[in-house]
Motif scaffolding. Structure first.
Motif, mmCIF file in Angstrom:
data_model
loop_
_atom_site.group_PDB
_atom_site.id
_atom_site.type_symbol
_atom_site.label_atom_id
_atom_site.label_comp_id
_atom_site.label_asym_id
_atom_site.label_seq_id
_atom_site.Cartn_x
_atom_site.Cartn_y
_atom_site.Cartn_z
ATOM 1 N N VAL A 9 0.855 -1.188 0.000
ATOM 2 C CA VAL A 9 0.000 0.000 0.000
ATOM 3 C C VAL A 9 0.888 1.234 0.000
ATOM 4 O O VAL A 9 2.034 1.190 0.449
ATOM 5 N N ASN A 10 0.363 2.344 -0.479
ATOM 6 C CA ASN A 10 1.119 3.593 -0.485
ATOM 7 C C ASN A 10 1.145 4.179 0.915
ATOM 8 O O ASN A 10 0.134 4.170 1.634
ATOM 9 N N ALA A 11 2.265 4.716 1.308
ATOM 10 C CA ALA A 11 2.442 5.229 2.672
ATOM 11 C C ALA A 11 1.608 6.472 2.941
ATOM 12 O O ALA A 11 1.165 6.688 4.065
ATOM 13 N N ASN A 12 1.364 7.297 1.938
ATOM 14 C CA ASN A 12 0.629 8.544 2.172
ATOM 15 C C ASN A 12 -0.880 8.379 2.045
ATOM 16 O O ASN A 12 -1.609 9.355 2.046
ATOM 17 N N GLY A 13 -1.358 7.171 1.902
ATOM 18 C CA GLY A 13 -2.788 6.918 1.813
ATOM 19 C C GLY A 13 -3.365 7.143 0.431
ATOM 20 O O GLY A 13 -4.579 7.054 0.250
ATOM 21 N N GLN A 14 -2.540 7.443 -0.535
ATOM 22 C CA GLN A 14 -3.004 7.660 -1.897
ATOM 23 C C GLN A 14 -3.515 6.346 -2.477
ATOM 24 O O GLN A 14 -3.056 5.267 -2.118
ATOM 25 N N CYS A 15 -4.484 6.438 -3.368
ATOM 26 C CA CYS A 15 -5.053 5.232 -3.952
ATOM 27 C C CYS A 15 -4.000 4.494 -4.771
ATOM 28 O O CYS A 15 -3.076 5.099 -5.308
ATOM 29 N N THR A 16 -4.146 3.179 -4.839
ATOM 30 C CA THR A 16 -3.203 2.367 -5.607
ATOM 31 C C THR A 16 -3.826 2.000 -6.943
ATOM 32 O O THR A 16 -5.040 1.855 -7.060
ATOM 33 N N CYS A 49 -3.940 7.933 -9.386
ATOM 34 C CA CYS A 49 -3.431 6.891 -8.497
ATOM 35 C C CYS A 49 -2.045 6.447 -8.965
ATOM 36 O O CYS A 49 -1.690 6.596 -10.125
ATOM 37 N N ALA A 91 1.391 0.698 -5.880
ATOM 38 C CA ALA A 91 2.077 0.464 -4.611
ATOM 39 C C ALA A 91 3.529 0.095 -4.915
ATOM 40 O O ALA A 91 3.835 -0.398 -6.009
#
Length: 111
Positions: A48-55, A61, A64
């Protein structure tokens, strides 16, 4: 051997053929090492992306890190395949030329 002469260690007898070792080294560096690195990084990087951005790809997007490394590996695979084939051809030609050269023959550079 005449007095004062030094033995020529670089061209003593027939040229020794190395066989399959150069092929293993070249293909190991160009095909095996990158494949193992992609596999290890895919297993160890976050999914998953660390900044909460969609994958994903598209619509703002980003993939990941674990998925991105697989994507980079897919981009590199055709290039590495071609480089591996070129390396095999070059190694084969060099080995053939060295094998065909007579033991007492002087190379064009005079060495």
């Amino acid at each position: 051997m005449p007095t004062g002469a030094t033995p020529n260690c670089w061209n003593a007898g027939a040229v020794k053929r190395h066989g399959w070792i150069p092929y293993v080294v070249a293909l190991g560096l160009l095909w095996v090492v990158p494949a193992v690195l992609v596999w290890i990084l895919h297993l160890t990087l976050p999914t998953v992306n660390a900044n909460g951005q969609c994958t994903g790809i598209g619509f703002g997007c980003v993939p990941a890190p674990a998925d991105a490394i697989v994507l980079y590996g897919m981009f590199a695979a055709p290039i590495l395949l071609i480089l591996g084939i070129v390396a095999i051809i070059v190694i084969g030609v060099v080995q053939h030329v060295r094998q065909r050269r007579a033991p007492g023959e002087v190379s064009p550079g005079g060495r």
